[in-house]
Scaffold this motif. Structure first.
Motif, PDB file in Angstrom:
ATOM      1  N   ARG A  97       1.548   6.010  -0.042  1.00 31.35           N
ATOM      2  CA  ARG A  97       0.975   5.886  -1.385  1.00 31.35           C
ATOM      3  C   ARG A  97      -0.145   4.842  -1.393  1.00 31.35           C
ATOM      4  NH1 ARG A  97       5.063   4.327  -6.072  1.00 31.35           N
ATOM      5  NH2 ARG A  97       5.717   6.494  -5.763  1.00 31.35           N
ATOM      6  N   ALA A 190       7.177  13.419  -0.913  1.00 36.45           N
ATOM      7  CA  ALA A 190       6.460  13.427  -2.194  1.00 36.45           C
ATOM      8  C   ALA A 190       7.087  14.349  -3.233  1.00 36.45           C
ATOM      9  CB  ALA A 190       5.013  13.844  -1.960  1.00 36.45           C
ATOM     10  N   VAL A 213      -0.724  13.794  -5.561  1.00 39.47           N
ATOM     11  CA  VAL A 213       0.156  12.821  -4.922  1.00 39.47           C
ATOM     12  C   VAL A 213      -0.265  12.566  -3.479  1.00 39.47           C
ATOM     13  CG1 VAL A 213       2.557  12.340  -4.262  1.00 39.47           C
ATOM     14  CG2 VAL A 213       2.070  13.476  -6.428  1.00 39.47           C
TER      15      VAL A 213
END
Length: 298
Positions: A97, A190, A213
């Motif tokens: 991330r 994810a 994402v």
């Protein structure tokens, strides 16, 4: 500095040790204590320099927070007594991330002060390749055939490719023993942010949410930006609704494992078509995706 320069910016296994140690601590931990625990100078040949480099880079990327000599993290597991089977995927997802975050890729083509941009652009290009014809040991040659602007070359040398071979499998975008391009693990990590267990959605919407994402995958911001500089004659563009070979592999693996259900519903107009070694597979066209509650398969 560059994430793909592992000599200066650290290694995934050290990151896992650092992050796991902070997660298990009841409160922010002294930086000196953290480094001593992960890389005792008396036992490590480089006197802990690689651990310091790794920590410094990931403080810059926002995975760790440093304040008055103390190291902490923003995101935590529910329990600090979680097993390594829980800690490792959590560390991997949090690192992924941060690496792909907007603030760490403000100039995707930066050569200096790149933060995570060198890794991000390399992943985006790698995941757009035909996985049945791409090979890590040929990446420099392949990119020179596809990217005509010398200022936009990604690997440039074997050092960066070597760095990608460390970070891509750790973040879940490739697998060993032959470093085959395969984002199955990253997509699995994810899923919680894309589709809740027991829920369903149109397949094109699933791909769109996934690209938000993991923006190095199909339709994602970083992949779109990289593909602007790729010669379409060298790497043909996919047709509307056609999924890359990399994402196709991940979806098929998750379907086979019962973690996703790919469904055909003739009454829905929009669909996705998976891609195999021979091109688009009309027999693998789906309009709907469901995430089973307990991995139940139809």
């Amino acid at each position: 500095m560059s994430l793909l320069n592992i000599t200066n910016d650290g290694l995934p296994n050290i990151l896992v040790a650092l992050h796991g140690t902070v997660l298990r601590a009841a409160k922010p931990i002294l930086e000196t204590e953290l480094l001593e625990a992960v890389a005792p100078p008396a036992l490590i040949e480089d006197e802990g320099q690689m651990a310091r480099n790794t920590l410094n880079r990931w403080v810059e990327l926002g995975l760790f927070m440093r304040e008055e000599g103390l190291i902490s993290v923003k995101d935590r597991l529910p329990s600090r007594h979680s097993s390594m089977l829980e800690v490792l995927p959590f560390t991997r997802r949090m690192a992924c991330r941060q690496a792909l975050a907007e603030e760490n890729n403000q100039d995707l083509w930066a050569s200096q002060g790149a933060r995570a941009a060198d890794l991000t652009r390399s992943l985006a290009w790698m995941l757009a390749q035909d996985i049945y014809r791409a090979s890590f040991d040929q990446f420099e040659k392949q990119e020179s055939q596809q990217i005509l602007d010398p200022e936009r070359l990604l690997m440039r040398n074997s050092t960066r490719r070597s760095g990608l071979q460390f970070w891509a499998p750790f973040l879940g975008f490739s697998r060993h023993p032959f470093a085959a391009i395969d984002p199955t693990v990253a997509v699995r990590d994810a899923l919680t942010e894309v589709l809740a267990p027991g829920d369903s959605m149109p397949a094109p919407q699933f791909v769109e949410r996934l690209s938000a994402v993991l923006p190095v995958l199909d339709g994602g911001r970083w992949q779109r930006e990289v593909l602007e500089y790729v010669d379409p004659l060298a790497l043909p563009l996919r047709q509307p609704g056609q999924v890359s070979t990399a994402l196709s592999r991940a979806l098929l693996n998750l379907w086979e494992g019962g973690e996703l259900l790919l469904q055909s519903k003739a009454d829905l107009g929009s669909s996705i078509t998976l891609t195999g070694a021979g091109g688009a597979r009309s027999d693998l066209t789906f309009q709907w995706i469901t995430r089973p509650v307990r991995g139940d398969k139809e």
